[in-house]
Motif scaffolding. Structure first.
Motif: not given
Length: 122
Positions: A28-30, A49-51, A97-98, A103, A108
């Motif tokens: 997921t996003h994070v 994070y996803r990247s 999810l975003g 973080w 979140r």
């Protein structure tokens, strides 16, 4: 619905190592690792994070813990070296999810695993 399943906890002596795994149904996003000791609040340990370009750590674990992921295995790892008694606790994998925020903010994160226990003896 994101499903998370942690494994790899156990009992070790101070100075030892453990590797935690978190099998996830998706990245997921994070995603992060948190821990909670008896009688204490939930503490952020590491996040990504996803990247995957940046990985974040709590000051208390920098230089000792390493967060990594295997995209082909859909697994997040937390390599923990030079463990200390204060690292003991239940370790949770979490997926966000975003929702905006840092973080390390547990609010979140939308999904949590069941946890895996880490016990470090002196």
């Amino acid at each position: 619905q994101v499903q998370l399943s942690e494994s790899g906890g156990g009992s070790v002596q101070a100075g030892g190592s453990l590797r935690l795994s978190c099998k996830t149904s998706e990245f997921t996003h994070v995603m992060g690792w948190f821990r909670q000791a008896p009688g204490k609040g939930r503490e952020a340990v590491a996040g990504i994070y996803r990247s995957g370009l940046l990985v974040y750590y709590a000051d208390s674990v920098k230089g000792r813990f390493t967060l990594s992921r295997d995209l082909t295995e859909s697994t997040l790892y937390l390599q923990m070296n030079n463990l200390k008694p204060e690292d003991s606790g239940m370790y949770y994998c979490a997926a966000g999810l975003g929702v905006p925020g840092t973080w390390s903010n547990s609010d979140r994160y939308d999904y949590w695993g069941q946890g895996t226990q880490v016990t470090v003896s002196s």
